[in-house]
Write a protein that holds these residues in place. Structure first.
Motif, short mmCIF file in Angstrom:
data_model
loop_
_atom_site.label_atom_id
_atom_site.label_comp_id
_atom_site.label_asym_id
_atom_site.label_seq_id
_atom_site.Cartn_x
_atom_site.Cartn_y
_atom_site.Cartn_z
N UNK A 52 23.88 4.26 -1.47
CA UNK A 52 22.76 3.77 -0.67
C UNK A 52 22.67 4.57 0.63
N UNK A 53 21.50 5.11 0.90
CA UNK A 53 21.25 5.87 2.12
C UNK A 53 20.67 5.00 3.22
N UNK A 54 19.97 3.93 2.83
CA UNK A 54 19.32 3.06 3.79
C UNK A 54 18.28 2.22 3.09
N UNK A 55 17.56 1.43 3.86
CA UNK A 55 16.50 0.61 3.29
C UNK A 55 15.25 1.42 3.01
N UNK A 56 14.27 0.78 2.39
CA UNK A 56 13.04 1.48 2.02
C UNK A 56 11.99 1.42 3.10
N UNK A 57 12.22 0.63 4.16
CA UNK A 57 11.25 0.56 5.25
C UNK A 57 9.90 0.07 4.78
N UNK A 58 8.85 0.70 5.28
CA UNK A 58 7.50 0.31 4.90
C UNK A 58 6.92 1.13 3.77
N UNK A 59 7.78 1.85 3.05
CA UNK A 59 7.32 2.77 2.00
C UNK A 59 6.43 2.08 0.98
N UNK A 60 6.95 1.03 0.35
CA UNK A 60 6.18 0.34 -0.69
C UNK A 60 5.00 -0.41 -0.11
N UNK A 61 5.12 -0.90 1.11
CA UNK A 61 4.02 -1.62 1.76
C UNK A 61 2.81 -0.71 1.95
N UNK A 62 3.05 0.45 2.58
CA UNK A 62 1.96 1.38 2.85
C UNK A 62 1.38 1.95 1.57
N UNK A 63 2.25 2.22 0.59
CA UNK A 63 1.79 2.77 -0.69
C UNK A 63 0.84 1.79 -1.39
N UNK A 64 1.16 0.51 -1.31
CA UNK A 64 0.32 -0.49 -1.95
C UNK A 64 -1.01 -0.66 -1.25
N UNK A 65 -1.03 -0.50 0.07
CA UNK A 65 -2.22 -0.78 0.84
C UNK A 65 -3.21 0.37 0.94
N UNK A 66 -2.72 1.59 0.97
CA UNK A 66 -3.58 2.75 1.25
C UNK A 66 -4.50 3.10 0.08
N UNK A 67 -5.66 3.66 0.41
CA UNK A 67 -6.57 4.15 -0.63
C UNK A 67 -5.94 5.31 -1.40
#
Length: 389
Positions: free
Chosen positions: A269-284
């Motif tokens: 484990x390098x770290x958490x995923x942060x807002x990666x999946x959040x922004x990916x889901x929201x952006x056009x």
């Protein structure tokens, strides 16, 4: 500090009781708000406080900028303790977290060193390969028809991601384009784009450098927001849903476009995923930028070791050898082909990388689960297993 109530799903019964739960930024805010994550005591590092518990992050010797990620903790924890080295005269102004949410204020000699906020990851890359990837990603944004007045944008703080912002800025200057807002963790580069009129607003959940701290203190168009406002999927509407474009990184990406940002090539484990999946889901349009090879290992794999962002939310992969478009976005594929971009099948990019570096040896793991990866809605998207030595 608190108790977690996680549903038993699939092989969750094999989970070691010491396993951690990895959540997205929005997913953690959601878990707190819906009662999945109960916080007994929240200790909030506050650069500035008054004696009655009003807090902000822009005053005092340890000023850090936005306190956005602490907002849900302050609102929902049973007890809230502010730890600070700077007590201001009451009432503190401005107020980020109000006195009605804070139970105790504890003064210490030193709350932290703001110089530690600054790192090499918040500077534009000088690597020619990285710059080539960034320039191509900017062309993808333009070809998709999104680089126009009022567009919204988020990029990470990594060198290549910031270079994308640099090339986007050049086109904005040439075409006299003014964007509506830039979102996420804010860097000095984004502050400069705000101050030069390239964006009308910055929406800031975390400051990444000292310029971001200065700006949020003095500029009314630099907005401090909570993790809930930023990315929680269960509220009335979060900011990531208003994004036109987000540029993200990856430790590896699969041929089905699933992305891993949690574990490295060694399975650790390098770290958490942060807002990666959040922004990916929201952006056009969600763009992943990555070198075809990293550390002599192909970035594209048949199956990621740990899925952290689902492939259906990733639209484009940009590498130095070409661009791959998710088959679920045929209209985007046609736009990029019409613009003359070097579009390739992701399988072909994978084969190209393996021809250069060979097929990497597959890691073997035990049955012991050391971490559970939650998607932003609380469902379990994957688990991290202990790597066999």
């Amino acid at each position: 500090m608190g108790q977690e109530h996680c549903p038993a799903k699939g092989d969750m019964q094999k989970r070691d009781f010491r396993a951690v739960v990895l959540r997205t930024h929005g997913g953690r805010a959601r878990a707190i708000e819906c009662g999945q994550l109960l916080i007994d005591v929240a200790f909030i590092a506050a650069p500035a406080a008054d004696e009655y518990g009003n807090l902000n992050g822009v005053q005092g010797p340890a000023a850090c900028g936005s306190l956005g990620y602490a907002f849900p903790d302050a609102e929902y924890a049973d007890h809230v303790v502010a730890v600070t080295d700077y007590i201001a005269e009451y009432p503190l102004a401005p107020i980020s977290i109000p006195q009605c949410l804070v139970d105790y204020v504890v003064k210490v000699d030193c709350a932290g060193d703001p110089q530690g906020i600054v790192s090499g990851t918040t500077k534009i890359t000088k690597d020619p390969v990285g710059l080539k990837i960034a320039a191509m990603a900017a062309k993808v944004i333009e070809a998709a028809g999104l680089l126009k007045n009022g567009f919204s944008f988020q990029t990470g703080a990594g060198g290549v991601s910031l270079a994308v912002a640099h090339f986007v800025r050049q086109r904005m200057e040439q075409e006299h384009i003014v964007g509506s807002f830039a979102l996420g963790g804010i860097t000095g580069y984004m502050v400069d784009m705000l101050e030069k009129g390239f964006f009308k607003k910055l929406i800031d959940v975390q400051g990444f450098d000292l310029e971001a701290i200065r700006s949020i203190k003095t500029n009314p168009n630099h907005l401090e927001v909570s993790a809930n406002f930023y990315a929680s999927p269960f509220n009335a509407g979060c900011a990531v849903n208003k994004l036109d474009v987000v540029v993200l990184g990856a430790t590896e990406i699969a041929v089905d476009f699933h992305v891993n940002v949690v574990t490295g090539s060694d399975g650790v484990i390098m770290g958490g995923s942060g807002g990666h999946a959040d922004a990916a889901a929201g952006a056009k349009v969600t763009i992943v930028v990555a070198n075809l090879l990293r550390g002599r290992l192909p970035i594209i794999v048949e199956q990621v070791l740990t899925a952290t962002t689902p492939g259906e939310t990733i639209d484009v992969l940009v590498t130095e050898r070409g661009v791959a478009v998710n088959p679920q976005r045929p209209e985007l594929l046609q736009q990029l082909l019409a613009a003359g971009l070097p579009v390739k099948e992701i399988q072909d990019l994978k084969a190209m990388a393996e021809k250069i570096a060979g097929v990497p040896q597959k890691l073997t793991t035990s049955d012991r689960i050391v971490a559970v990866v939650e998607y932003r809605d609380g469902s379990v998207i994957d688990v991290v297993r202990q790597v066999n030595q």
